[in-house]
Write a protein that holds these residues in place. Sequence first.
Motif, short mmCIF file in Angstrom:
data_model
loop_
_atom_site.label_atom_id
_atom_site.label_comp_id
_atom_site.label_asym_id
_atom_site.label_seq_id
_atom_site.Cartn_x
_atom_site.Cartn_y
_atom_site.Cartn_z
N ASN A 6 12.94 12.09 10.01
CA ASN A 6 12.95 12.82 8.85
C ASN A 6 13.06 12.15 7.61
O ASN A 6 12.70 12.23 6.48
N VAL A 7 14.15 11.18 7.76
CA VAL A 7 14.61 10.44 6.44
C VAL A 7 13.41 9.62 6.07
O VAL A 7 13.03 9.36 5.07
N GLN A 12 9.11 8.17 2.60
CA GLN A 12 7.94 6.97 2.78
C GLN A 12 7.32 6.32 1.66
O GLN A 12 6.97 5.32 1.84
N SER A 13 7.65 7.18 0.58
CA SER A 13 6.99 6.42 -0.72
C SER A 13 7.72 5.12 -1.18
O SER A 13 7.18 3.85 -1.32
N TYR A 294 3.83 4.73 -10.96
CA TYR A 294 4.92 4.40 -10.10
C TYR A 294 4.86 5.35 -8.77
O TYR A 294 5.27 4.84 -7.81
N GLU A 295 4.63 6.58 -9.09
CA GLU A 295 4.70 7.61 -7.92
C GLU A 295 3.27 7.73 -7.02
O GLU A 295 3.30 8.38 -6.07
N THR A 301 -0.31 -0.29 -5.49
CA THR A 301 -1.02 -1.46 -4.57
C THR A 301 -2.15 -1.99 -5.40
O THR A 301 -2.39 -3.24 -5.13
N PHE A 302 -2.89 -1.21 -6.16
CA PHE A 302 -4.00 -1.76 -6.62
C PHE A 302 -3.70 -2.74 -7.90
O PHE A 302 -4.03 -3.99 -8.17
N ILE A 303 -2.30 -2.66 -8.65
CA ILE A 303 -1.87 -3.50 -9.59
C ILE A 303 -1.49 -4.78 -8.81
O ILE A 303 -1.82 -5.84 -9.33
N VAL A 304 -0.65 -4.71 -7.86
CA VAL A 304 -0.08 -5.81 -7.13
C VAL A 304 -1.11 -6.75 -6.52
O VAL A 304 -1.04 -8.00 -6.45
#
Length: 682
Positions: A6-7, A12-13, A294-295, A301-304
């Motif tokens: 659950n945590v 997960q983000s 950020y959210e 992922t695209f930026i990194v």
Amino acid sequence: MKNILNVISRNQSIIYKIFLFVASTFLIIYFFPKGGQFKYNFQKGKPWQYENLYAPFSFTIKKDAETLNEEKQTVQNNIVPYFDYDTTVKEGVVEDFNRLLTETYVDSLYSTSQAKLKRAGIKIIDDLYRHGVTDQIFPYEDTKLVYLKNGNEISEITYNQIVKTDNVKKLVSLPSAKISEENRNELLLKAVIDIAIKPNIELNKKLTDAAVIAEIDAINPNRGIIEQGGRIVAKGEVVEGDKYQILESLKAEYESQVWTKSNYLWLLVGYALLIMLVLLMLFLFLKKYRKDIYENNTKVTFIVFNILLMVLITTIVVKLDAKYVYVVPLCILPLILKAFFDPRVGLFVHVLTVLLLGFIVPNSFEYMFLQIIAGIVTILTVSELYKRANLFISVGQITLIYVIGYFAFVLIHEGNINELEPETFGYFVLSGLATLFVHPLIYFFEKLFGLVSDVSLLELSDTNSKLLKELANKAPGTFHHSLNVANLAEAAAQEIGANSMLVRVGALYHDIGKMANPTYFTENQINGVNTHNELDPIESASIIVGHVINGIEIARKNKLPDRIIDFIRTHHGNSVVYYFYKTALDRDGNVDKEDFQYPGPLPFSKETAILMMADSVEAASKSLKEPTSTKIDNFVEKIIDGQMEQGQFLNSNITLKEIQLIKKVLKKKLNNIYHLRVEYPE
């Protein structure tokens, strides 16, 4: 176990971002060349800015590149070439000579017998093939020593002992063959031998090249030793000549010694900390100033991914040959990020990437200065990337900035233009040309990450597209309404500096859900008959509210980007279909407000907030009877103020000042639509 899951599910983000952060750090460390960093910075021709430097350990002085190149050139010039000697050629030449002489000899014309001429010719052929004949021309001096390889035997001769086919006639001499000096006999012999002669010697390139390589490998790259404790350079002393080369040698030795097994872990920790600091700045910037990015894990992922791609390409180029580092089109990075996000994100990420690349490129300060300036120019000059002319102009400006910056650094370092390297300007031009590939890259990234750029928005804004044509055919009134809203919203977005192309496209598609039930919306009711008169207010409200859900489904079916679907979701926020709500309330006295409420969400950007205002104002303006400038001003104020009171703009990063500017634009546009002028007092 269930609690742990659950945590993880709830977080997960953030867990994904931590994973991305750590994985990116390790990948960048892996890409980086393995070597320590010399702790002193110095430039040729500049004073030594530190205290007196003494050798921390004994090391050899490396020869500079120019000296090594001269020695290699000397080796290539002095190497003894190998020639292969073919013994079978001579036999064929003798046979051809005998045959040709027999065919051309006439007893009545020549005083010397044929047999005597044959003997003389064969003797001359023996002399010619003593060291061999070649038809190749080499830039060797006559006294140049060469190796003649005949089978397994190798002999030394001088280059002038090899006969060249061009000189055969000059070398054929009758007196040497003890024959009469008669000119006719000599001409015949020369002509026949010249035709019959064949080369039997050619350069053995494999053996010669191997000898060159062996000699070059044997060149000593060192020219001396500096003992531990010896003074290398004094404070204030100009770094040039031997001093510069000794410092370069110390730097190379230092970096190779630091990266040892004993220091390996500490160096990795140092690199990791610096890289993590850079990536941390990226995540903090996005969290504070670009929360929507950020959210969204896909966007992060695209930026990194783009940062990693630039680090990888630059590292590969540096490993191959560092002089080509400026060919890497680093300005593609801010261009791509500006196309998908905004200029500030593009510039910030570009600067962070340049900081990372400063670890691996030579002359890091010069490189970082040029790339940051070029990135700033890219952000400032490229507007409306979907216009090809703008991209070409920007590429020209970027290349010019590189050239000016490089020229300035040469003047600072050398004090003159004698050391200017023209080929470097070619690298800048190649970098500029490579930047033109930004359009194919944008298309590739759109498909890979599911993002949408201004280029795609331009394509979606075409009213001849299949979906908009369908809207025009099924719901012509809605299509006309959407065009008007698009014009209003675009003008408002330009006024406050929002993305005008995005809001225009969102406005064109925001009501496509009305195609499901076009006649239930007043703008499509041609004959004036209102189909809602026969329905219950709750049922009517359900149909009206349903156009949002229908629009989302149609948009997904037609593969519209999520950024456009956001406008469909939010253009009514969680407002109430007030007409039917009031009707039901008057009739029944007690109704559930949620039955008449749009599902939301609320607008969450300036662009979606602008669309809500423009949509409401344009739709309501159709109900104005005998519109005047005063009436339009009042009803625009009333509608937008009502939306503010309902809290429709709470999630939008839009200010009160910007809302006032939007009101002003909407009033002006509506006055133009209705051809109204300002009312003058009587």
